[in-house]
Design an enzyme around this catalytic site. Structure first.
Site, PDB file in Angstrom:
ATOM      1  N   GLU A 135       0.913  -1.187  -0.120  1.00  0.00           N
ATOM      2  CA  GLU A 135      -0.103  -0.093   0.117  1.00  0.00           C
ATOM      3  C   GLU A 135       0.884   1.130  -0.091  1.00  0.00           C
ATOM      4  O   GLU A 135       1.853   1.391   0.541  1.00  0.00           O
ATOM      5  CB  GLU A 135      -0.937  -0.011   1.046  1.00  0.00           C
ATOM      6  CG  GLU A 135      -1.777   1.376   1.435  1.00  0.00           C
ATOM      7  CD  GLU A 135      -2.281   1.535   2.810  1.00  0.00           C
ATOM      8  OE1 GLU A 135      -3.384   1.838   2.833  1.00  0.00           O
ATOM      9  OE2 GLU A 135      -1.763   0.863   3.832  1.00  0.00           O
ATOM     10  N   LYS A 185      -9.715   0.248  -2.133  1.00  0.00           N
ATOM     11  CA  LYS A 185     -10.057  -0.096  -0.762  1.00  0.00           C
ATOM     12  C   LYS A 185     -11.583   0.226  -0.536  1.00  0.00           C
ATOM     13  O   LYS A 185     -11.821   1.352  -0.474  1.00  0.00           O
ATOM     14  CB  LYS A 185      -8.944   0.762   0.370  1.00  0.00           C
ATOM     15  CG  LYS A 185      -9.327   0.209   1.800  1.00  0.00           C
ATOM     16  CD  LYS A 185      -8.087   0.859   2.658  1.00  0.00           C
ATOM     17  CE  LYS A 185      -8.002   0.557   4.215  1.00  0.00           C
ATOM     18  NZ  LYS A 185      -6.989   1.468   4.999  1.00  0.00           N
ATOM     19  N   CYS A 203      -4.245  -3.204   3.904  1.00  0.00           N
ATOM     20  CA  CYS A 203      -4.149  -2.585   5.337  1.00  0.00           C
ATOM     21  C   CYS A 203      -5.207  -3.210   6.340  1.00  0.00           C
ATOM     22  O   CYS A 203      -5.368  -4.233   6.559  1.00  0.00           O
ATOM     23  CB  CYS A 203      -3.946  -1.236   5.508  1.00  0.00           C
ATOM     24  SG  CYS A 203      -3.137  -0.512   6.776  1.00  0.00           S
TER      25      CYS A 203
END
Length: 533
Positions: free
Chosen positions: A269, A329, A386
């Site tokens: 990321e 995301k 994440c």
């Protein structure tokens, strides 16, 4: 179900020490039995039949645990957000303690040791699930399941996911407390039976069949941990540093493999701080790296659409072509990647204005389609970004959508030399077990790792180091029971928790000012009869 004569100071001591002990069950210490023992102390801390005192004890246990457990938030964003989040999460534990005071008075719970133990576990896990969903999408960090990555109990994730792992761990915790009761009363039968049952529950995980064999070939993967010079919120202040480091790390892979050997190279990321889709220099650097290794790059970047906001994206980049697939995301972190109720929060902390542009949520499951000439087919890569690794449904959806391996792209630079990244790695291990997939966590600064489908770490990096990983990983297509069951274990727990709450309200026993007296076999170590009643 417990006597009211335990001194308040002792229950407070149990709450304080229990919160600290529970955190020791998580990385970096990682003594999984400590987390279970810490929950045992929470159970003992609720030994008085005083609803609001128990609420306070649950709150104390929760505050102590979360302040310690998410200390990395203090490093990243300061004291006020760290303390506020800890207090919010602790309130869920406090509510469990309050409700438990009434639930254990229900006659059927009083009479049955099995129901007594199960009811506490259901309430505890129900609160974990609730705080994983609300407010603002929830915060699952600190679920007891996440302490069990190296425990036999953790293997139960393959059966029914994190709800079952947490439930089993809490049941064992209560049984240990009841076993302690047997020691205090010299009740050998109670001590023996509870300890044996607890040991059996732990051992059951050892018979779970965790298959690590390839079902659809293997994928040759390179992963680049580029590193940055410093941690904290200003880790990316030097323009292009993180991009250049990952470009250099990609070229460094050629010290281990020849061009064309790898099927894909993974960046973390925010592996680039500049969007190569709009910046020619960034495009040239990334395209040059992909040409050098002769493999597609899966890189983390941010997109800024013309109509405002930003997306946290994974971009599959082919040399000479550019972006051929993309995942955005789905669950931006509240108060970190976007600021809800910004105007209300600003008076308490000006840190809210560190987030200048709110992140927008993606709307599709986390999968990337990789064309593999060597395998002569498309490979579906499950992709999680994440903190999404902490959310059950997001991981599950990527596997249900066809993911043959799981990639966790993460940027841990903001958290500096704390244990945030190793806590996240424990979650990654459990997701590998839950999904039956090889899982690769790749971070900007570490810790990065390759995890086998049985949760074993095959290879890992250090923290704030420049390293590369190369691995042939198994591709798998079968669905574990946990993936097939989907949200139903969590729904069952929530339904049972709601049922216990209703039962406590409508079936409260007639009381004469004293709590219901349980059978001796189910009292805790401190729940002894008072001879002066």
């Amino acid at each position: 179900m417990l006597a009211q004569h335990t001194p308040r100071w002792l229950t407070l001591l149990f709450a304080l020490s229990g919160g600290l002990l529970t955190d020791l069950g998580f990385p970096d210490t990682g003594i999984w039995l400590a987390a279970i023992a810490g929950v045992s102390l929470l159970y003992l801390a609720l030994s008085r039949d005083a609803p609001w005192w128990n609420f306070l004890m649950g709150f104390v246990w929760g505050v102590v645990f979360f302040l310690k457990h998410i200390g990395w938030a203090q490093y990243a964003v300061g004291n006020v957000p760290w303390a506020a989040l800890s207090v919010l999460e602790a309130l869920f534990v406090a509510v469990v303690a309050l409700v438990w005071t009434f639930v254990r008075r229900v006659p059927v719970v009083v009479r049955s040791r099995t129901l007594h133990v199960s009811a506490f576990a259901v309430l505890f896990v129900g609160a974990e699930l609730a705080r994983s969903s609300v407010p603002f999408g929830g915060f699952p960090w600190g679920r007891i399941a996440f302490s069990q990555a190296e425990s036999p109990i953790g293997r139960l994730a393959w059966v029914a996911g994190m709800p079952l792992v947490s439930f089993a761990a809490v049941v064992v915790a209560v049984l240990l407390a009841l076993g302690l009761a047997g020691i205090r009363r010299l009740d050998v039968l109670t001590f023996g039976t509870t300890i044996i049952v607890a040991a059996v529950i732990v051992a059951v995980g050892l018979i779970v069949p965790l298959d690590t064999r390839s079902e659809a070939g293997t994928l040759r993967v390179g992963a680049v941990q580029g590193n940055v010079a410093k941690g904290g919120l200003d880790a990316f202040d030097i323009r292009r540093e993180v991009l250049d480091n990952h470009v250099q790390g990609t070229h460094a892979l050629l010290e281990q493999v020849d061009p064309g050997y790898l099927d894909i190279v993974l960046w973390p990321e925010n592996g680039t701080d500049i969007d190569p889709q709009v910046d020619a220099a960034a495009e040239a650097a990334i395209d040059g790296a992909a040409r050098a290794v002769d493999a597609p790059l899966l890189l983390g970047a941010q997109e800024f659409p013309d109509d405002g906001g930003r997306y946290n994206v994974a971009l599959l980049w082919e040399a000479g072509v550019g972006v051929v697939d993309r995942y955005a995301k789905q669950h931006p972190a509240p108060f970190a990647e976007y600021i809800p109720i910004r105007d209300l929060v600003r008076p308490f902390s000006d840190a809210v204005d560190l987030v200048h542009t709110d992140m927008l949520p993606g709307t599709t499951p986390g999968i990337i389609t990789l064309e593999s000439p060597r395998l002569e087919r498309d490979v579906i890569v499950g992709d999680i970004i994440c903190f999404e690794v902490a959310y059950d449904e997001l991981v599950r959806e990527s596997i249900q959508a066809g993911g043959e391996l799981l990639v966790v792209q993460t940027n841990n630079a903001s958290f500096g030399p704390t244990n945030e990244s190793t806590q996240q790695l424990a979650m990654t291990q459990l997701r590998a077990i839950e999904t039956g997939r090889t899982t690769i966590q790749i971070s900007t600064v570490g810790v990065s790792a390759v995890v086998a489908p049985n949760g074993t770490i095959i290879e890992r990096t250090g923290l704030f180091t420049t390293e590369q990983l190369v691995a042939d990983v198994a591709l798998r297509t079968s669905m574990t029971p946990a993936v097939v069951l989907g949200p139903w274990p969590a729904r069952l727990v929530m339904l049972l928790a709601l049922g216990l709450l209703v039962l406590a309200v409508v079936r409260r026993p007639t009381r004469d000012g004293r709590p219901s007296v349980p059978r001796p076999a189910v009292r805790t170590a401190l729940a002894t009869e008072s001879s002066t009643r």
